[in-house]
Design an enzyme around this catalytic site. Structure first.
Site, PDB file in Angstrom:
ATOM      1  N   CYS A 134       0.866  -1.438   0.038  1.00 34.39           N
ATOM      2  CA  CYS A 134       0.245  -0.156  -0.390  1.00 34.39           C
ATOM      3  C   CYS A 134       0.952   0.846  -0.205  1.00 34.39           C
ATOM      4  CB  CYS A 134      -1.093  -0.493   1.297  1.00 34.39           C
ATOM      5  SG  CYS A 134      -1.929   1.190   1.472  1.00 34.39           S
TER       6      CYS A 134
ATOM      7  N   CYS B 128      -7.370   2.810   1.363  1.00 34.00           N
ATOM      8  CA  CYS B 128      -7.715   2.795   2.166  1.00 34.00           C
ATOM      9  C   CYS B 128      -7.566   4.628   2.934  1.00 34.00           C
ATOM     10  CB  CYS B 128      -6.403   2.261   2.783  1.00 34.00           C
ATOM     11  SG  CYS B 128      -5.491   1.924   4.443  1.00 34.00           S
TER      12      CYS B 128
END
Length: 395
Positions: A142, A202
């Site tokens: 990420c 996210c």
């Protein structure tokens, strides 16, 4: 409580609670707290079992940020005595990531301070992603690099990134009180860019900045509308040298209520306990695992966390298990067959049901449901190990 039965039923059906119901969770008393945790725990276990996903942070570039986010120790004008260094080389970042993966993490979060990446920065991070994945083929990566320009999310995806993090942090109505160098709309735009590029979005919040219960509910409902796969819940770390250094508004009980409210509003989403859990949840961290299905292992960007070994022992002692690399985090209806895909159904209906009673007027104030926590600056430890240092990382 009729409220909790209603919320459990809605959570199992992926139905959005009403704002009044979400506010009522935050207004529950300490005597009702274990009932709240048990109810939200039913929803958590329904969608995620007893698995806990471990994530590991690598701070690629620390400090000297031109933005003025009041909560951040890396902000413009920060007096916090944190580590400051420029970009880690891909091999340095890969070695740092390896420590977290050896400790059981399945996702590495690559973070860099700054307003947003230049195209050269995207090249640097792309090289880092490739270096990490060459050594660990199954790892999720990420990126968290700030505001994205057109085309940058696509380039990160092509380089092998699985997800992109960019938090909303607080409600739209109060965002200007926290940050002035960019807008709430800028943040929403970046989350949408990540979604559009096929990255798993996210996006989360920071609690404890002096916000009201309404602010917390506003930002969580906004997150529900954006439909991220992962919602990190940060609890403000009041760094000395930042404008919010004196904001000690959280108790362990209030943190648990906030996590429960997030779980009820986003029942089938990865809810992650992020920064500040050691500072504010303290000995009640194991209870939070009944609400969230994901945590960060080891240290954070500029502060030290609980020892990695202690994290693993806590998970085992609480009766949970670390999620394996081969296990899929999200329920099947959210994955659409792969990380970052949103071909499946969205996170339930965006239509609210009937209002479950009325919410007391006092629920608008954080102090109504929990007295102010005693300041514990002794629990705020600046990170002096790991990325950017010659010392071994905490993992």
């Amino acid at each position: 409580m009729d409220l909790l039965n209603t919320l459990v039923d809605k959570g199992l059906r992926r139905e959005t609670p009403t704002r009044a119901e979400a506010l009522a969770v935050l207004a529950t008393t300490d005597d009702e707290l274990l009932d709240v945790v048990a109810a939200a725990g039913k929803v958590r276990r329904h969608w995620f079992g007893r698995r806990v996903k471990l994530n590991y942070l690598v701070n690629l570039k620390s400090g000297l940020c031109p933005e003025d986010c009041s909560y951040c120790s890396q902000r413009l004008g920060s007096k916090a005595d944190i580590l400051k260094y420029t970009w880690l080389k891909p091999d340095e970042a890969s070695r740092a990531a390896a420590a977290g993966l050896a400790g059981g993490a399945k996702r590495v979060c690559l973070v860099a301070s700054g307003r947003g990446p230049t195209d050269r920065d995207v090249d640097r991070v792309s090289d880092t992603i490739k270096a990490i994945k060459e050594q660990n083929e199954d790892v999720e990566v990420c990126a968290c690099l700030g505001l994205l320009s057109d085309g940058q999310a696509e380039r990160l995806r092509e380089a092998g990134a699985d997800a992109y993090n960019h938090n909303l942090n607080t409600s739209e109505s109060t965002y200007g009180e926290i940050t002035t160098t960019h807008t709430y709309a800028d943040r929403v735009d970046t989350v949408r860019k990540a979604h559009a590029a096929g990255l798993s979005a996210c996006s989360g919040l920071i609690a404890g900045m002096g916000e009201t219960d309404e602010d917390l509910v506003d930002v969580v409902f906004s997150l529900r509308e954006l439909d991220p796969d992962s919602v990190p819940v940060n609890f403000l770390i009041p760094f000395e040298g930042t404008p919010l250094a004196k904001e000690w508004n959280l108790t362990p009980q209030r943190c648990l209520r906030i996590l429960a409210m997030v779980r009820f509003v986003c029942p089938d989403v990865e809810v992650r306990i992020a920064g500040g859990r050691e500072v504010h949840l303290r000995t009640m961290q194991p209870l939070a695992l009944h609400l969230a299905n994901s945590i960060f292992l080891g240290d954070y960007l500029t502060s030290e966390g609980q020892a990695g070994k202690a994290d693993l022992e806590m998970i085992a002692d609480a009766g949970f298990e670390v999620e394996g690399a081969g296990e899929v985090t999200l329920p099947e209806h959210r994955t659409g067959g792969g990380c970052g895909s949103h071909e499946g159904s969205r996170c339930g209906s965006h239509e609210g049901g009937g209002v479950c009673g009325t919410v007391p007027a006092s629920a608008s104030s954080p102090a109504a449901s929990a007295s102010a926590d005693e300041p514990r600056p002794d629990l705020v430890a600046v990170r002096r190990r790991g990325a950017g240092t010659d010392l071994a990382p905490n993992a």
